[in-house]
Design an enzyme around this catalytic site. Structure first.
Site, PDB file in Angstrom:
ATOM      1  N   ASP A   4      59.606  47.204  40.149  1.00  0.00           N
ATOM      2  CA  ASP A   4      58.556  46.812  39.687  1.00  0.00           C
ATOM      3  C   ASP A   4      58.320  45.318  39.876  1.00  0.00           C
ATOM      4  O   ASP A   4      59.191  44.622  40.451  1.00  0.00           O
ATOM      5  CB  ASP A   4      58.628  46.829  38.160  1.00  0.00           C
ATOM      6  CG  ASP A   4      57.373  46.392  37.366  1.00  0.00           C
ATOM      7  OD1 ASP A   4      56.357  46.918  37.753  1.00  0.00           O
ATOM      8  OD2 ASP A   4      57.673  45.566  36.564  1.00  0.00           O
ATOM      9  N   ASP A   6      55.743  42.647  38.449  1.00  0.00           N
ATOM     10  CA  ASP A   6      55.494  41.631  37.464  1.00  0.00           C
ATOM     11  C   ASP A   6      56.330  42.084  36.392  1.00  0.00           C
ATOM     12  O   ASP A   6      56.752  42.899  35.588  1.00  0.00           O
ATOM     13  CB  ASP A   6      54.156  41.851  36.683  1.00  0.00           C
ATOM     14  CG  ASP A   6      53.112  41.832  37.970  1.00  0.00           C
ATOM     15  OD1 ASP A   6      53.358  40.941  38.986  1.00  0.00           O
ATOM     16  OD2 ASP A   6      52.057  42.632  37.956  1.00  0.00           O
TER      17      ASP A   6
END
Length: 154
Positions: A4, A6
């Site tokens: 991922d 952020d």
């Protein structure tokens, strides 16, 4: 290995379209360096609903990704969902589309793929795609430890 963006690789700044605001998460540089040293293919799977919400332009998302790569090194694949949550697209996490697309682009097998993220949707998308998912205890915390554990076969 898929990450991922952020809250995992970089500090989470909601709807960030400004590359100057990108800051690597704790341990991200070291974790990625250790994976690259072992020849592990690296990718990013990220929801960027700011585009679908009209808060960001795709060019801003690309500029942020370029900055992430400047700070953390190159990635073999970027898989981005620009859709808003209400659009119901098959690529938006926790649907499996991003992970499946990223795996196809690098030729990764499900039994050799891991998704690491900071949110339940990251693990949910991993399971939906039939791969292993690892959730960090909190954003950016434990990334290096998780990578080292995975490299040891954990």
């Amino acid at each position: 290995m898929l990450f991922d963006r952020d809250g995992t690789l970089v500090e989470n700044i909601p709807y960030n379209g400004d590359p100057r605001r990108v800051r690597p998460a704790a341990g991200a540089r070291r974790a990625l360096a250790e994976l690259r040293a072992r020849g592990v293919a690296l990718g990013v799977v990220t929801n960027q609903s700011g585009v679908g919400r009209g808060l960001l332009e795709r060019s801003q998302v690309r500029a942020v990704h370029e900055r992430v790569a400047e700070l953390l090194g190159p990635f073999d694949v970027w898989a981005v969902c620009p859709h808003a949550p209400w659009e119901g697209c098959p690529c938006r996490k926790p649907a499996p589309g991003l992970v499946l697309a990223a795996m196809a682009r690098v030729g990764a097998a499900p039994d050799r793929t891991v998704v690491i993220g900071d949110a339940p949707t990251d693990v949910g998308t991993a399971y939906a795609a039939g791969v292993r998912g690892v959730r960090l205890p909190s954003p950016g915390v434990g990334l290096l430890a998780a990578v080292r554990l995975l490299l040891r076969g954990g």
